[in-house]
Scaffold this motif. Structure first.
Motif, PDB file in Angstrom:
ATOM      1  N   ILE A  20       0.870  -1.171   0.000  1.00  0.00           N
ATOM      2  CA  ILE A  20       0.000   0.000   0.000  1.00  0.00           C
ATOM      3  C   ILE A  20       0.911   1.225   0.000  1.00  0.00           C
ATOM      4  O   ILE A  20       1.876   1.271   0.774  1.00  0.00           O
ATOM      5  CB  ILE A  20      -0.908  -0.006   1.249  1.00  0.00           C
ATOM      6  CG1 ILE A  20      -1.852  -1.217   1.201  1.00  0.00           C
ATOM      7  CG2 ILE A  20      -1.695   1.290   1.378  1.00  0.00           C
ATOM      8  CD1 ILE A  20      -2.612  -1.460   2.478  1.00  0.00           C
ATOM      9  N   PRO A  21       0.629   2.242  -0.823  1.00  0.00           N
ATOM     10  CA  PRO A  21       1.456   3.448  -0.797  1.00  0.00           C
ATOM     11  C   PRO A  21       1.482   4.034   0.612  1.00  0.00           C
ATOM     12  O   PRO A  21       0.438   4.165   1.253  1.00  0.00           O
ATOM     13  CB  PRO A  21       0.752   4.405  -1.763  1.00  0.00           C
ATOM     14  CG  PRO A  21      -0.104   3.531  -2.613  1.00  0.00           C
ATOM     15  CD  PRO A  21      -0.474   2.350  -1.779  1.00  0.00           C
ATOM     16  N   VAL A  22       2.671   4.379   1.084  1.00  0.00           N
ATOM     17  CA  VAL A  22       2.796   4.918   2.444  1.00  0.00           C
ATOM     18  C   VAL A  22       3.835   6.029   2.476  1.00  0.00           C
ATOM     19  O   VAL A  22       4.902   5.920   1.871  1.00  0.00           O
ATOM     20  CB  VAL A  22       3.125   3.803   3.472  1.00  0.00           C
ATOM     21  CG1 VAL A  22       4.406   3.087   3.142  1.00  0.00           C
ATOM     22  CG2 VAL A  22       3.136   4.339   4.893  1.00  0.00           C
ATOM     23  N   ILE A  23       3.470   7.096   3.169  1.00  0.00           N
ATOM     24  CA  ILE A  23       4.369   8.228   3.380  1.00  0.00           C
ATOM     25  C   ILE A  23       4.487   8.451   4.876  1.00  0.00           C
ATOM     26  O   ILE A  23       3.484   8.529   5.581  1.00  0.00           O
ATOM     27  CB  ILE A  23       3.846   9.501   2.680  1.00  0.00           C
ATOM     28  CG1 ILE A  23       3.916   9.307   1.158  1.00  0.00           C
ATOM     29  CG2 ILE A  23       4.635  10.732   3.118  1.00  0.00           C
ATOM     30  CD1 ILE A  23       3.480  10.502   0.346  1.00  0.00           C
ATOM     31  N   SER A  24       5.733   8.538   5.367  1.00  0.00           N
ATOM     32  CA  SER A  24       5.983   8.754   6.788  1.00  0.00           C
ATOM     33  C   SER A  24       6.583  10.142   7.010  1.00  0.00           C
ATOM     34  O   SER A  24       6.896  10.858   6.053  1.00  0.00           O
ATOM     35  CB  SER A  24       6.937   7.684   7.320  1.00  0.00           C
ATOM     36  OG  SER A  24       8.216   7.832   6.741  1.00  0.00           O
ATOM     37  N   HIS A  25       6.752  10.494   8.274  1.00  0.00           N
ATOM     38  CA  HIS A  25       7.296  11.803   8.669  1.00  0.00           C
ATOM     39  C   HIS A  25       6.499  12.955   8.063  1.00  0.00           C
ATOM     40  O   HIS A  25       7.063  14.013   7.757  1.00  0.00           O
ATOM     41  CB  HIS A  25       8.773  11.935   8.277  1.00  0.00           C
ATOM     42  CG  HIS A  25       9.687  11.105   9.099  1.00  0.00           C
ATOM     43  ND1 HIS A  25      10.211   9.936   8.622  1.00  0.00           N
ATOM     44  CD2 HIS A  25      10.149  11.242  10.360  1.00  0.00           C
ATOM     45  CE1 HIS A  25      10.991   9.399   9.547  1.00  0.00           C
ATOM     46  NE2 HIS A  25      10.954  10.165  10.622  1.00  0.00           N
TER      47      HIS A  25
ATOM     48  N   ASP B  86       1.614  10.021  -3.479  1.00  0.00           N
ATOM     49  CA  ASP B  86       2.667   9.606  -4.405  1.00  0.00           C
ATOM     50  C   ASP B  86       3.891   9.232  -3.577  1.00  0.00           C
ATOM     51  O   ASP B  86       4.747  10.067  -3.289  1.00  0.00           O
ATOM     52  CB  ASP B  86       2.974  10.747  -5.370  1.00  0.00           C
ATOM     53  CG  ASP B  86       4.059  10.411  -6.375  1.00  0.00           C
ATOM     54  OD1 ASP B  86       4.639   9.312  -6.295  1.00  0.00           O
ATOM     55  OD2 ASP B  86       4.335  11.260  -7.234  1.00  0.00           O
ATOM     56  N   ALA B  87       3.950   7.976  -3.170  1.00  0.00           N
ATOM     57  CA  ALA B  87       5.022   7.539  -2.280  1.00  0.00           C
ATOM     58  C   ALA B  87       6.377   7.499  -2.977  1.00  0.00           C
ATOM     59  O   ALA B  87       7.405   7.595  -2.320  1.00  0.00           O
ATOM     60  CB  ALA B  87       4.690   6.169  -1.692  1.00  0.00           C
ATOM     61  N   SER B  88       6.393   7.372  -4.287  1.00  0.00           N
ATOM     62  CA  SER B  88       7.687   7.340  -4.974  1.00  0.00           C
ATOM     63  C   SER B  88       8.411   8.677  -4.898  1.00  0.00           C
ATOM     64  O   SER B  88       9.637   8.720  -4.894  1.00  0.00           O
ATOM     65  CB  SER B  88       7.515   6.915  -6.435  1.00  0.00           C
ATOM     66  OG  SER B  88       6.752   7.858  -7.132  1.00  0.00           O
ATOM     67  N   ASN B  89       7.660   9.770  -4.798  1.00  0.00           N
ATOM     68  CA  ASN B  89       8.258  11.101  -4.696  1.00  0.00           C
ATOM     69  C   ASN B  89       8.023  11.759  -3.344  1.00  0.00           C
ATOM     70  O   ASN B  89       8.559  12.837  -3.089  1.00  0.00           O
ATOM     71  CB  ASN B  89       7.708  12.008  -5.797  1.00  0.00           C
ATOM     72  CG  ASN B  89       8.098  11.511  -7.178  1.00  0.00           C
ATOM     73  OD1 ASN B  89       9.284  11.352  -7.457  1.00  0.00           O
ATOM     74  ND2 ASN B  89       7.136  11.238  -8.021  1.00  0.00           N
ATOM     75  N   GLY B  90       7.197  11.165  -2.487  1.00  0.00           N
ATOM     76  CA  GLY B  90       6.934  11.704  -1.170  1.00  0.00           C
ATOM     77  C   GLY B  90       5.945  12.853  -1.140  1.00  0.00           C
ATOM     78  O   GLY B  90       5.898  13.606  -0.182  1.00  0.00           O
TER      79      GLY B  90
END
Length: 122
Positions: free
Chosen positions: A93-98, A115-119
């Motif tokens: 699952i796409p995930v973004i942290s911080h 867009d987890a590939s670019n944050g």
């Protein structure tokens, strides 16, 4: 790509469409969009989550971990080594942290793209 040469095709790649809400640390190369659902760890806001929503959290707990499997994407203010991030990555699952301030910047019910590939969250 050469311009105006017979047999060639000119292409353009669009990376972002819309206003960037946050830039944080993408944890995989996946991308998805859906309705944002803000879920807090210490109340019953998790009951508002519907399968296919984008889960936006400050920090996880056992109730939130159960929601991740039905989320289109996860945005968390936690670090990359949190249980929420690990579970989302394992489920692809796409995930973004911080994503500091995500629970106050992102409005519940709004359609967002993760867009987890670019944050990026937009």
């Amino acid at each position: 790509m050469p311009i105006g040469v017979d047999g060639s095709t000119n292409t353009i790649k669009v990376h972002i469409f819309g206003n960037v809400l946050l830039k944080a640390e993408g944890q995989n190369t996946l991308k998805n969009h859906g309705t944002a659902c803000i879920v807090y760890h210490n109340d019953e806001s998790y009951k508002e989550f519907n399968a296919g929503d984008v889960l936006v959290i400050k920090e996880g707990n056992d109730d939130i971990l159960q929601l991740i499997k039905n989320a289109k994407a996860v945005v968390t203010e936690e670090s990359f080594d949190s249980k929420s991030v690990i579970v989302a990555k394992a489920l692809e699952i796409p995930v973004i942290s911080h994503a500091q301030g995500a629970t106050s910047i992102i409005r519940g019910g709004s359609v967002i793209t993760v867009d987890a590939s670019n944050g990026y969250i937009y």
